[in-house]
Design a protein around this motif. Structure first.
Motif, PDB file in Angstrom:
ATOM      1  N   VAL A  12     -13.265   4.533  11.317  1.00 39.05           N
ATOM      2  CA  VAL A  12     -12.676   5.090  12.639  1.00 39.05           C
ATOM      3  C   VAL A  12     -11.308   4.171  13.285  1.00 39.05           C
ATOM      4  CG1 VAL A  12     -13.180   5.806  14.932  1.00 39.05           C
ATOM      5  CG2 VAL A  12     -15.028   5.917  13.320  1.00 39.05           C
ATOM      6  N   TRP A  13     -10.334   4.980  12.853  1.00 43.26           N
ATOM      7  CA  TRP A  13      -9.255   4.589  13.376  1.00 43.26           C
ATOM      8  C   TRP A  13      -8.634   4.569  14.685  1.00 43.26           C
ATOM      9  CZ3 TRP A  13      -5.598   2.065  10.075  1.00 43.26           C
ATOM     10  CH2 TRP A  13      -5.968   1.838   8.729  1.00 43.26           C
ATOM     11  N   VAL A  17      -2.485  -0.578  16.119  1.00 41.64           N
ATOM     12  CA  VAL A  17      -3.247   0.497  15.026  1.00 41.64           C
ATOM     13  C   VAL A  17      -4.381  -0.268  14.781  1.00 41.64           C
ATOM     14  CG1 VAL A  17      -3.115   1.886  13.316  1.00 41.64           C
ATOM     15  CG2 VAL A  17      -1.186   1.826  14.777  1.00 41.64           C
ATOM     16  N   GLY A  18      -5.530   0.131  14.924  1.00 46.85           N
ATOM     17  CA  GLY A  18      -6.880  -0.560  14.674  1.00 46.85           C
ATOM     18  C   GLY A  18      -7.697   0.290  13.646  1.00 46.85           C
ATOM     19  N   VAL A  19      -8.665  -0.357  13.262  1.00 44.23           N
ATOM     20  CA  VAL A  19      -9.714   0.404  12.512  1.00 44.23           C
ATOM     21  C   VAL A  19     -11.349  -0.367  12.941  1.00 44.23           C
ATOM     22  CG1 VAL A  19      -9.373  -0.951  10.355  1.00 44.23           C
ATOM     23  CG2 VAL A  19     -10.626   1.510  10.234  1.00 44.23           C
ATOM     24  N   VAL A  20     -12.289   0.486  13.021  1.00 39.99           N
ATOM     25  CA  VAL A  20     -13.466   0.116  12.919  1.00 39.99           C
ATOM     26  C   VAL A  20     -14.250   0.198  11.848  1.00 39.99           C
ATOM     27  CG1 VAL A  20     -15.817   0.231  14.116  1.00 39.99           C
ATOM     28  CG2 VAL A  20     -13.551   0.206  15.390  1.00 39.99           C
ATOM     29  N   ALA A  31     -17.100  -4.117  11.713  1.00 42.34           N
ATOM     30  CA  ALA A  31     -15.824  -4.977  11.782  1.00 42.34           C
ATOM     31  C   ALA A  31     -14.656  -4.219  12.320  1.00 42.34           C
ATOM     32  CB  ALA A  31     -15.726  -5.482  10.331  1.00 42.34           C
ATOM     33  N   VAL A  32     -13.753  -5.121  13.072  1.00 39.84           N
ATOM     34  CA  VAL A  32     -12.674  -4.294  13.602  1.00 39.84           C
ATOM     35  C   VAL A  32     -11.419  -5.250  12.960  1.00 39.84           C
ATOM     36  CG1 VAL A  32     -11.178  -3.831  15.628  1.00 39.84           C
ATOM     37  CG2 VAL A  32     -13.727  -3.787  15.855  1.00 39.84           C
ATOM     38  N   PHE A  83       9.549   5.709  18.892  1.00 34.85           N
ATOM     39  CA  PHE A  83      10.600   5.319  18.249  1.00 34.85           C
ATOM     40  C   PHE A  83      10.483   5.790  16.937  1.00 34.85           C
ATOM     41  CE2 PHE A  83      11.190   2.361  21.582  1.00 34.85           C
ATOM     42  CZ  PHE A  83      12.354   2.302  21.803  1.00 34.85           C
ATOM     43  N   ALA A  84       9.297   5.990  16.206  1.00 35.65           N
ATOM     44  CA  ALA A  84       9.395   6.272  14.653  1.00 35.65           C
ATOM     45  C   ALA A  84       7.944   6.922  14.280  1.00 35.65           C
ATOM     46  CB  ALA A  84       9.515   4.949  13.956  1.00 35.65           C
ATOM     47  N   LEU A  85       8.016   7.053  13.104  1.00 32.15           N
ATOM     48  CA  LEU A  85       6.710   7.767  12.556  1.00 32.15           C
ATOM     49  C   LEU A  85       6.425   6.966  11.571  1.00 32.15           C
ATOM     50  CD1 LEU A  85       4.674  10.168  12.157  1.00 32.15           C
ATOM     51  CD2 LEU A  85       6.271  11.173  10.714  1.00 32.15           C
ATOM     52  N   TYR A  86       4.988   6.734  11.279  1.00 32.35           N
ATOM     53  CA  TYR A  86       4.397   5.661  10.524  1.00 32.35           C
ATOM     54  C   TYR A  86       3.357   6.537   9.672  1.00 32.35           C
ATOM     55  CZ  TYR A  86       6.482   1.935  13.267  1.00 32.35           C
ATOM     56  OH  TYR A  86       7.285   1.185  14.029  1.00 32.35           O
ATOM     57  N   GLU A  87       3.099   5.752   8.480  1.00 24.08           N
ATOM     58  CA  GLU A  87       1.974   6.179   7.595  1.00 24.08           C
ATOM     59  C   GLU A  87       1.238   4.708   7.268  1.00 24.08           C
ATOM     60  OE1 GLU A  87       0.536   9.739   5.075  1.00 24.08           O
ATOM     61  OE2 GLU A  87       2.053   9.104   4.252  1.00 24.08           O
ATOM     62  N   ILE A  88      -0.015   4.662   7.499  1.00 27.84           N
ATOM     63  CA  ILE A  88      -0.788   3.470   7.410  1.00 27.84           C
ATOM     64  C   ILE A  88      -2.012   3.642   6.700  1.00 27.84           C
ATOM     65  CG2 ILE A  88      -1.891   1.629   9.026  1.00 27.84           C
ATOM     66  CD1 ILE A  88      -0.156   2.502  11.047  1.00 27.84           C
ATOM     67  N   ASN A  89      -2.462   2.577   5.875  1.00 26.23           N
ATOM     68  CA  ASN A  89      -3.719   2.664   5.245  1.00 26.23           C
ATOM     69  C   ASN A  89      -4.243   1.114   5.066  1.00 26.23           C
ATOM     70  OD1 ASN A  89      -2.159   1.331   3.242  1.00 26.23           O
ATOM     71  ND2 ASN A  89      -2.860   2.648   1.556  1.00 26.23           N
ATOM     72  N   LEU A  90      -5.427   1.018   4.588  1.00 27.07           N
ATOM     73  CA  LEU A  90      -5.902  -0.371   4.383  1.00 27.07           C
ATOM     74  C   LEU A  90      -5.579  -0.954   3.236  1.00 27.07           C
ATOM     75  CD1 LEU A  90      -9.698   0.505   5.341  1.00 27.07           C
ATOM     76  CD2 LEU A  90      -7.850  -0.520   6.828  1.00 27.07           C
ATOM     77  N   ASP A  91      -5.223  -2.059   3.098  1.00 21.82           N
ATOM     78  CA  ASP A  91      -5.026  -3.078   2.010  1.00 21.82           C
ATOM     79  C   ASP A  91      -6.226  -3.336   1.168  1.00 21.82           C
ATOM     80  OD1 ASP A  91      -5.893  -5.141   3.240  1.00 21.82           O
ATOM     81  OD2 ASP A  91      -3.854  -5.996   3.621  1.00 21.82           O
ATOM     82  N   GLY A  92      -5.999  -4.350   0.288  1.00 26.97           N
ATOM     83  CA  GLY A  92      -7.200  -4.582  -0.535  1.00 26.97           C
ATOM     84  C   GLY A  92      -7.923  -5.435   0.233  1.00 26.97           C
ATOM     85  N   GLY A  93      -7.656  -6.020   1.064  1.00 22.87           N
ATOM     86  CA  GLY A  93      -8.461  -6.750   1.904  1.00 22.87           C
ATOM     87  C   GLY A  93      -8.893  -6.197   2.991  1.00 22.87           C
ATOM     88  N   GLY A  94      -8.874  -4.897   3.252  1.00 19.99           N
ATOM     89  CA  GLY A  94      -9.290  -4.041   4.219  1.00 19.99           C
ATOM     90  C   GLY A  94      -8.835  -4.140   5.661  1.00 19.99           C
ATOM     91  N   ASN A  95      -7.272  -4.609   5.428  1.00 19.93           N
ATOM     92  CA  ASN A  95      -6.582  -4.406   6.872  1.00 19.93           C
ATOM     93  C   ASN A  95      -5.665  -3.519   6.847  1.00 19.93           C
ATOM     94  OD1 ASN A  95      -7.797  -7.149   7.928  1.00 19.93           O
ATOM     95  ND2 ASN A  95      -6.871  -8.017   6.011  1.00 19.93           N
ATOM     96  N   PRO A  96      -5.341  -3.001   8.079  1.00 22.50           N
ATOM     97  CA  PRO A  96      -4.395  -2.003   7.993  1.00 22.50           C
ATOM     98  C   PRO A  96      -2.927  -2.481   7.567  1.00 22.50           C
ATOM     99  CG  PRO A  96      -5.574  -2.087  10.223  1.00 22.50           C
ATOM    100  CD  PRO A  96      -5.869  -3.134   9.444  1.00 22.50           C
ATOM    101  N   GLN A  97      -2.138  -1.794   6.928  1.00 24.17           N
ATOM    102  CA  GLN A  97      -0.944  -2.181   6.334  1.00 24.17           C
ATOM    103  C   GLN A  97       0.057  -0.711   6.753  1.00 24.17           C
ATOM    104  OE1 GLN A  97      -0.592  -3.038   2.227  1.00 24.17           O
ATOM    105  NE2 GLN A  97      -1.638  -1.126   1.560  1.00 24.17           N
ATOM    106  N   ILE A  98       1.219  -1.086   6.872  1.00 24.98           N
ATOM    107  CA  ILE A  98       2.105   0.052   6.932  1.00 24.98           C
ATOM    108  C   ILE A  98       2.614   0.463   5.849  1.00 24.98           C
ATOM    109  CG2 ILE A  98       4.465   0.504   8.048  1.00 24.98           C
ATOM    110  CD1 ILE A  98       3.699  -1.367  10.434  1.00 24.98           C
TER     111      ILE A  98
END
Length: 477
Positions: A199-200, A208-211, A216-217, A246-261
């Motif tokens: 859940v983002w 920008v966060g994720v549960v 874990a958050v 100001f801007a549009l972003y696309e974000i996903n989770l990196d290999g460690g499970g943390n949000p990355q731009i």
């Protein structure tokens, strides 16, 4: 200048009785637009799960509406504005509303009913007041539970069930504290699940966060000074789209499970907040759409002056596909998320719309006020480039919805002088998406108390529409 409301209403009633005789209910069914994105398995059925219908915020869905026919209209008076209306597999409606008195959020459970609906909610549950006008964004999950973040920064799951006596109740079944990610004084704006069930959320200050599963958050902070004023969207590729001021972003989770731009694309935010918008920047919740996967592209509308543009990017790369001028026959600004399906977008103007309130941090409008001229544009993507199919001056007072089930656009229109007044008339309207023509307008109210204030036109089961307004919900059909 437009005709006075009473004259318009009379002309509309006469003209539409002729139109209805000529145009059958499924009339003008548009050619297939292309695929919707696959349903998110962690949300309610497609088209019913959130204000913008699905995880990708398509503002389109597969259910057919009432068609171009005169239909009965009923009111659910709730003393609250109701921007988020959802419907679960049990057919019950779960709405997140904001009370008129103190702009605090309340969840209502509603039976959409038969020919004569029950207009009193089955159950109601106040929740802690949040950020954007008390809190307006939520979604219904695959268990028919409403998911939202309250004013104490807790991610809530709210179920509905009957007690031993058969009385309905709204019950908080789970509460996850996300305040470790959201700074003091900041609050969540948007929330959406990705296709893995994470859940983002995004906060007003640009967190920008994720549960994740297990609770874990994790979060990432967008650049200082950039604010998030609209909801967020998710693609089947488990990417999440966020538009800041100001801007549009696309974000996903990196290999460690943390949000990355993944990428950032700035846009022209204009000289200030325009009248009829709630923040200085894009008014768009980002929309995923596309001809192959249903989420090939990502679009917002900028805030440029004097002409705004639909901006289309490739999901995954952020490459600009096209930048097309829109709303050239109406007001140059939009607080609404674009409709997106296949290669096609529809953008509706809110420039000059008289919202009863704006967020306290919105800043002054430039200019302070403006006439509400309306306007809607259809743009098709050619890749490379795109082109305008039609540009109209329809005065949509609601966030329009495209039904791919019957090929029609549904909305509420506003009649009166360009400078709006409490005497304006609101009508249920049906548009042909092929040419932008209005094929039905059924006057529904001459009261400002039924002003939809640009909230979503929701097509539900049973060929019905539920439309939020300033004092509750209307059922059409």
């Amino acid at each position: 200048m437009r005709f006075p409301s009473a004259i318009v209403a009379l002309l509309t009633a006469c003209a539409m009785s002729v139109v209805t005789a000529l145009v059958p209910g499924s009339a003008t069914a548009a050619a297939a637009f292309g695929p919707l994105a696959p349903p998110n398995p962690f949300m309610a059925p497609q088209g019913l799960a959130s204000m913008h219908n699905d995880a990708g915020s398509a503002d389109a869905g597969p259910l057919p509406g009432p068609g171009a026919n005169f239909v009965p209209i009923f009111a659910y008076p709730l003393l609250a504005a109701c921007p988020s209306i959802t419907q679960g597999t049990d057919g019950l409606v779960v709405a997140l509303c904001t009370t008129i008195v103190d702009q605090s959020p309340t969840v209502h459970l509603i039976d959409p009913g038969g020919f004569l609906p029950r207009v009193v909610p089955l159950a109601s549950l106040p929740v802690a007041k949040g950020g954007l006008l008390g809190g307006v964004y939520a979604y219904l999950d695959d268990n028919n539970e409403l998911v939202m973040i309250d004013g104490t920064n807790h991610l809530l799951h709210i179920a509905h069930a009957q007690d031993a006596k058969g009385h309905w109740q709204l019950i908080i079944t789970d509460s996850t504290d996300v305040s470790s990610a959201i700074p003091p004084g900041d609050q969540s704006v948007g929330v959406v699940p990705d296709y893995l069930g994470n859940v983002w959320f995004a906060s007003g200050s640009g967190v920008v966060g994720v549960v994740k599963a297990g609770g874990a958050v994790a979060s990432v902070q967008l650049p200082a000074g950039e604010r998030v004023a609209n909801s967020i969207s998710a693609a089947p590729t488990n990417r999440v789209a966020v538009a800041t001021t100001f801007a549009l972003y696309e974000i996903n989770l990196d290999g460690g499970g943390n949000p990355q731009i993944l990428w950032r694309q700035p846009y022209d935010r204009g000289p200030g907040r325009k009248p009829g918008q709630l923040s200085w920047g894009t008014g768009s919740t980002p929309t995923y759409f596309g001809p192959t996967t249903g989420a090939d592209y990502l679009t917002i509308v900028d805030n440029a002056d004097p002409i705004v543009h639909a901006l289309v990017y490739e999901s995954g790369t952020g490459n600009l596909v096209c930048q097309q001028p829109v709303l050239t026959k109406g007001g140059p600004g939009s607080e609404n998320s674009p409709i997106g399906v296949g290669n096609t977008m529809f953008i509706a103007s809110t420039y000059g719309y008289p919202y009863p309130a704006v967020p306290p941090d919105a800043g002054p409008a430039v200019p302070p006020t403006a006439p509400f001229l309306g306007g809607m544009t259809r743009v098709d993507v050619d890749n490379p480039g795109c082109h305008t199919v039609w540009d109209s001056n329809v005065r949509s007072a609601a966030l329009p919805h495209l039904s791919t089930g019957d090929g029609l656009i549904y909305t509420i229109t506003r009649f009166g002088f360009d400078n709006t007044t409490p005497a304006d008339i609101f009508s249920f309207a049906v548009l042909d998406p092929n040419n932008g023509q209005v094929i039905l307008q059924q006057p529904k109210s001459a009261s400002i108390l039924s002003d939809p204030i640009q909230t979503a036109c929701m097509v539900l089961m049973g060929n019905r529409i539920m439309q939020g307004n300033i004092t509750g919900i209307g059922r059409i059909g």
